[in-house]
Each structure stands twice: as C-alpha cells, then as structure tokens.
Design an enzyme around this catalytic site. Structure first.
Site, mmCIF file in Angstrom:
data_model
loop_
_atom_site.group_PDB
_atom_site.id
_atom_site.type_symbol
_atom_site.label_atom_id
_atom_site.label_comp_id
_atom_site.label_asym_id
_atom_site.label_seq_id
_atom_site.Cartn_x
_atom_site.Cartn_y
_atom_site.Cartn_z
ATOM 1 C CB SER A 116 -37.527 55.594 36.877
ATOM 2 O OG SER A 116 -36.922 56.343 37.911
ATOM 3 C CE1 TYR A 140 -33.316 56.346 33.966
ATOM 4 C CE2 TYR A 140 -34.019 57.354 36.034
ATOM 5 C CZ TYR A 140 -33.867 56.237 35.236
ATOM 6 O OH TYR A 140 -34.284 55.012 35.693
ATOM 7 C CE LYS A 144 -35.924 54.267 32.608
ATOM 8 N NZ LYS A 144 -35.863 52.874 32.122
#
Length: 326
Positions: A116, A140, A144
């Site tokens: 991402s 988040y 990643k």
C-alpha cells in the site's frame, strides 16, 4: 497452481478471474470475514479458512501443487487500525508470517504481496517514487511496511522471491458487472459517492476544503482494479521466469484528481446531483498522493489504460446492477 489468499475480496476476486482466463489453475483461500463467496470464480478451487491456521496451510500445500502465492488477505481500514492496532498486527503481520513459514517449508518461494502507498505516510513531495522514505502514520501502513521488511529478510535467508505492489486508490469494477466492490462499511470515495447518489445517504461528506490544492480538497491517484489486475498477472509471469526477484513497485495512474473533481464526474455520469457536506480535515491526510509508476512500466511493461471516467462508469454499472452488493 496459484494460491490466492483473500481471493473473495475486491481485488483478489478480480485477479482470480483474470488468472483463470489466462489459463492458470487457482486455489482461493479466504475466511469470508470481509470477502464474498459469490465473488469467487466458479472455476477456482475455494477453501474457507484463515491463513493463520498453520495446519490448514500445511494440508493445502500438501494437497495442491502450488507454484506461487498472491497474498491479498489483510485487514485494510485505516481508521479501524488506529482504534484496534493489535488486530492489524495480528491479522496482517502475524498471519502473513504463518503463510510464509508454510510456503518455505513446502518449497514454494514465489510471492506477490498486496502492499500500500500507506507505507509512505505523509510524503514531502507530490509525486511519490519507490525511493522515498517510508514513514507510515497508522498501524495499517506500519503493518504493510513490516511485511515488506519481513519479505526482504526472508529473501536473504530463505531464498524467497517476491514482488510487493504498492497500491494507490484502487477503484472501479469488472466491466461485466458480475463482480465488484462491496465493503461494509464502505470507506472508499467513489463507491460512497455513488451509493449516496442512489439514495443510500443524505449527503456525501468531504473532509476538508482548505487544503493547498486548486479547489481546496485532497488530490488522489485513482487506479482501475483491472489495471491492478494486469499488473499482478505481469508480476506473476515475471516471477515464474525469474526465480531471484526482490522488487517493490508503485501502482497508480500518475495523475491526481481532487475530491470535488471526482464528485463532479460522478454527477455527470449518473446525471444525479450530490448533496455535499463539508466537514473538518481528517488528521494525517496529505494534500496530494500521486504515484510515479515509471519503475514497473520500465521493468514489466505495465501501462494503465483506464481513465477516471472508465473507473466511475464501471463502478456505476456494478452499483446499478447490485444496489445492495452481493
């Protein structure tokens, strides 16, 4: 066979369909917490289960001749990751290490990772290249980046060959309108606008109209899910013919559109007027997020072909045929 984890989700289901159309045999593993069984191509083998289940993974790799893994299974809501960080580290990082253990134990060393642009955090420039510092600002994005670090280390010590694909704003739906984007809750801008225009909400909230952009709203890079799908297939073909690969690629159109521009285009395509409500900025939102995808274009010959109009038209077709999702 190709193992697609999270293959019942938005991007995974599109990639699964294209892989099968190109002659690959596919096993889909998904726990269906956010994915949809109806989204999985009927030609794929479907297994309901979680990638954190080591015994299930061992049985799967024993039963099927897996040559590569495409990994889409993850929790992916930024706001939720701030409220429940441990869930994200457990689901994203911990479960992925279990998957990698099982792969390596069974001699499977080709891995394509759904990463991402959140790993960049708030970049110091409008156009984001892969070389920019990685400073994620939420769990988040941090999860990643942790996985990308793990992939690098596994490549060094276990011979893992991998490609990490860093998405910008995935949008749009399959041109057949048979599969599409169906999240609960829906957090992505384009489907939120279209659902509002269908009458699902009284207004569309725009978070901030005082950014240093031409119209005061955030500018983002939107990439059609079918362009993302094509990138994954190209990455797979490259991995299968180049067993020592350790690459990271941005995936975006290289062109940004403001929130106001997206709303205006949705109104034009649907011929419905939106009720726009301006709210305060969301903390941590940078004014610009636009990808430089020159590296993957040069290395793999990838080129996005779908415009913002194509994205919205395909999404409107999906939402018109499936107003309540799957």
């Amino acid at each position: 066979m190709i193992l697609v984890t999270g293959g019942a989700g938005y991007i995974g289901s599109h990639v699964t369909r294209e892989l099968i159309n190109q002659g690959y045999k596919v096993v889909v593993l998904d726990n269906l917490t956010t994915g949809h069984r109806a989204a999985v191509d009927k030609r794929a083998v479907f297994i309901s289960g979680d990638i954190s289940n080591r015994q299930l993974l061992n049985d799967l790799f024993d039963q099927y001749d897996i040559t590569a893994v495409m990994h889409f299974a993850a929790s992916c809501l930024v706001g939720e990751s701030v409220r429940h960080p441990l869930k994200y580290y457990e689901n994203n990082v911990g479960a992925t290490t279990q998957l990698l253990h099982a792969m390596i134990d069974h001699g499977v060393h080709r891995f394509i990772f759904s990463s991402s642009c959140a790993i960049y955090g708030i970049p110091g420039q409008e156009i984001i290249t892969e070389e920019l510092p990685k400073n994620p600002i939420n769990p988040y994005g941090k999860s990643k980046l942790m996985i990308e670090t793990i992939l690098h280390d596994a490549a060094e010590s276990n011979g893992l060959s991998y490609i990490a694909l860093r998405y910008f704003n995935a949008a749009g739906d399959h041109l057949s309108a048979e599969i599409g984007e169906d999240h609960d809750p829906e957090t992505h801008l384009i489907p939120k606008i279209l659902k509002h225009l269908q009458g699902a909400s009284d207004a569309i909230d725009v978070l901030g109209n005082d950014y240093p952009t031409p119209d005061g709203t955030c500018i983002r890079d939107y990439i059609h899910v079918l362009d993302l799908t094509n990138a994954h297939v190209l990455a797979l073909k490259y991995l299968l013919s180049n067993p020592v690969t350790r690459m990271q690629y941005n995936l975006g159109n290289g062109k940004g559109y403001s929130v106001k521009e997206v709303i205006t285009e949705c109104e034009r395509i649907t011929n419905v007027k939106a009720n726009v409500h301006y709210a305060p900025r969301r903390p941590g939102d940078p004014p610009f997020l636009i990808a430089s995808s020159s590296r993957i274009k040069q290395d793999l010959g990838w080129n996005p072909i779908y415009s913002l109009e194509d994205i919205i038209r395909s999404a409107w077709q999906w939402h018109s045929k499936h107003p309540h999702g799957y």
